[in-house]
Write an enzyme that holds these catalytic residues in place. Structure first.
Site, short mmCIF file in Angstrom:
data_model
loop_
_atom_site.label_atom_id
_atom_site.label_comp_id
_atom_site.label_asym_id
_atom_site.label_seq_id
_atom_site.Cartn_x
_atom_site.Cartn_y
_atom_site.Cartn_z
N ARG A 113 17.32 -31.94 -11.43
CA ARG A 113 19.22 -32.27 -10.94
C ARG A 113 18.70 -32.46 -9.28
NH1 ARG A 113 19.93 -28.85 -15.48
NH2 ARG A 113 19.84 -27.51 -13.49
N LYS B 108 10.16 -28.32 -28.11
CA LYS B 108 10.01 -27.07 -29.53
C LYS B 108 11.27 -26.80 -29.76
CE LYS B 108 8.07 -23.43 -29.30
NZ LYS B 108 8.37 -22.10 -29.23
N HIS C 149 2.78 -27.81 -30.44
CA HIS C 149 1.19 -27.96 -29.75
C HIS C 149 0.78 -27.02 -30.81
CE1 HIS C 149 2.54 -23.40 -28.22
NE2 HIS C 149 1.70 -23.37 -28.03
N LYS D 284 -3.97 -27.52 -31.38
CA LYS D 284 -5.04 -27.28 -31.85
C LYS D 284 -5.87 -27.62 -32.33
CE LYS D 284 -2.45 -22.49 -30.46
NZ LYS D 284 -2.84 -21.97 -29.25
N ASP E 6 11.73 -19.38 -32.70
CA ASP E 6 10.73 -19.61 -31.48
C ASP E 6 9.25 -20.14 -32.65
OD1 ASP E 6 10.04 -20.47 -29.11
OD2 ASP E 6 9.18 -18.07 -29.29
N HIS F 59 5.76 -22.53 -35.49
CA HIS F 59 3.85 -22.17 -35.42
C HIS F 59 3.98 -22.45 -36.53
CE1 HIS F 59 4.82 -24.18 -31.45
NE2 HIS F 59 5.02 -22.83 -31.09
N LYS G 54 6.37 -9.89 -30.07
CA LYS G 54 5.48 -9.99 -28.49
C LYS G 54 5.22 -8.37 -28.56
CE LYS G 54 7.35 -14.31 -27.34
NZ LYS G 54 5.92 -14.75 -26.40
#
Length: 464
Positions: A47, A144, A174, A178, A231, A236, A322
């Site tokens: 932007r 994603k 991703h 791997k 997520d 994944h 996490k």
């Protein structure tokens, strides 16, 4: 690579965090390894209004922090920037920048658009590509999550298919890029030692475990609108589980691999509420950009059932979170205990485990005789560093997948049908969420997740 056509890359979100951490370093790696076309340009889109030289300095800073240090020779002069945003009503500077790059490279240059932007921006950019004539003949890479709900996925996919053919679309995950994930194919199908035991007759559990020590403070606003289930689980972890569970494809060509992965995703039983544990680490609500009453899950563990003859009755245990005690990315087959004269086995018995971190590693857990007098048994292990296999050098996941986009190899990309199956499997939990339970940072998540892995227990950490 000499046989690749001249290419114009357009990087949406070029000044963002994902571009700096992952995408721009991937271009640098490919350029260093001579895996990009002999002639190419990268046009960053954003932007703000900045010069090409300003963008080059931004790329230089990104590579200094997240890449190999200084950009590879010849990379900066291939960079351009197109500011002014990009919407269906206004292309900003992008249409002219792409036209200028194609004049430099030749009208036969292929165009690759990479959407390193939040999922909420996918619709507007897709419509703008159509409105300004930049969709025809191009390849488009979507990050994603491709959709943030089952209905959102369907609406986005219908829009994308109204603008692009399926063979133009590359939905990136991703984890499929791997080295360790790719080794799942070869280790299983090229080694009878593993293929012969890859079924419910020999396997008691499959565990796909991705605990993380990382916080989310640097992207809390995005994360609070997403959470671990969206997520990581439906993206994944489901895709890696499908890599483990799929039937042998006819060949390892892209079409056959995608077909095998789609077929087993269709066999994923929709998750039951009692098979899922959600958690949130203590202190998460204190982060900036996180609501004081947030119920976002920073941890998810799920027991998934795959309704095929090969895997019926074998739980696939998926876990990620996490601020956990340890960071790993691991697929483990927990083998059934053998019948015969050995009564009690120490530890968890035999395991076949593949680390997906870095270049990957194969770890075998074995029961052996403890040296010394008597017949005492002990658990022993052996490991093969897959990065040490002679004759090659591992590519980072993003570099590997970018190279596949260039060559049109779709074997490591998710398909529309496969994602539809994944959303169907997770939908019951999104519509009737389990209670989000607290857990302490540095732990292994909520205690309730321990029971999901009974009777074998989680092979990574204590599970408690």
């Amino acid at each position: 690579m000499a046989d690749l056509p001249p290419t114009v890359f357009v990087l949406f979100g070029a000044t963002g965090d994902l571009a700096a951490r992952m995408v721009l370093p991937a271009f640098d790696v490919l350029h260093r390894r001579d895996l990009l076309p002999p002639d190419w340009r990268l046009v960053g889109s954003g932007r703000g209004d900045r010069s090409d030289d300003d963008f080059r300095e931004l790329v230089r800073a990104a590579l200094a922090e997240h890449g190999n240090g200084e950009p590879a020779d010849g990379l900066p002069e291939r960079l351009r920037f197109a500011g002014g945003g990009f919407t269906p009503d206004d292309p900003g500077q992008l249409a002219d920048a792409v036209a200028g790059a194609r004049e430099e490279l030749g009208e036969d240059a292929q165009v690759v658009h990479y959407l390193a932007v939040p999922p909420g921006a996918f619709e507007g950019i897709t419509r703008a590509l159509d409105a300004h004539g930049l969709a025809k003949g191009s390849r488009v890479v979507f990050e994603k999550p491709y959709g943030t709900s089952p209905d959102g996925f369907r609406e986005l996919d219908e829009l994308v298919h109204s603008v692009l053919d399926e063979d133009q679309v590359f939905r990136i995950d991703h984890f499929l890029g791997k080295e360790g994930t790719q080794d799942l194919h070869v280790l299983r199908f090229a080694n009878g030692l593993f293929e012969s035991v890859w079924s419910r007759e020999h396997v008691a559990q499959v565990q796909v475990d991705v605990p993380e020590t990382l916080d989310v403070a640097d992207r809390a606003e995005f994360y609070d609108a997403t959470g671990a289930t969206l997520d990581m689980l439906v993206t994944h972890l489901f895709q890696v589980a499908a890599e483990v569970a799929m039937e042998p494809p006819v060949s390892l060509t892209p079409g056959d691999l995608q077909e095998a992965r789609e077929a087993v995703l269709a066999a994923f039983r929709p998750l039951a509420r009692e098979d899922v544990v959600l958690g949130q680490f203590t202190g998460y609500r204190d982060l900036d950009d996180v609501a004081d009453d947030s119920t976002t899950d920073t941890f998810v563990a799920a027991r998934l059932w795959v309704d095929t003859d090969r895997w019926r009755g074998v739980p696939f245990l998926l876990r990620t979170g996490k601020r956990m005690a340890e960071g790993q990315q691991r697929v483990t087959l927990v083998m059934r205990r053998p019948d015969g004269p050995v009564g009690t086995l120490p530890g968890g018995g035999n395991t076949v485990s593949l680390s997906l971190s870095g270049a990957g590693a194969l770890d075998l857990g074995l029961v052996a005789k403890r040296p010394g007098p008597g017949l005492e048994l002990a658990v022993a292990g052996t490991s093969l560093d897959l990065g040490a296999v002679p004759g090659g050098e591992a590519l980072p996941p993003y570099a590997s997948l970018l190279f596949d986009v260039l060559t049109g190899d779709r074997s490591l990309f998710t398909t529309s049908a496969g994602l539809a199956h994944a959303w169907r499997a997770v939908r019951p939990v999104l519509e009737d969420r389990p209670e989000v339970r607290p857990y302490e940072p540095g732990s292994w998540g909520p205690e309730e997740a321990t029971a999901l892995a009974d009777p074998c227990g989680w092979t990574v950490g204590s599970g408690g």
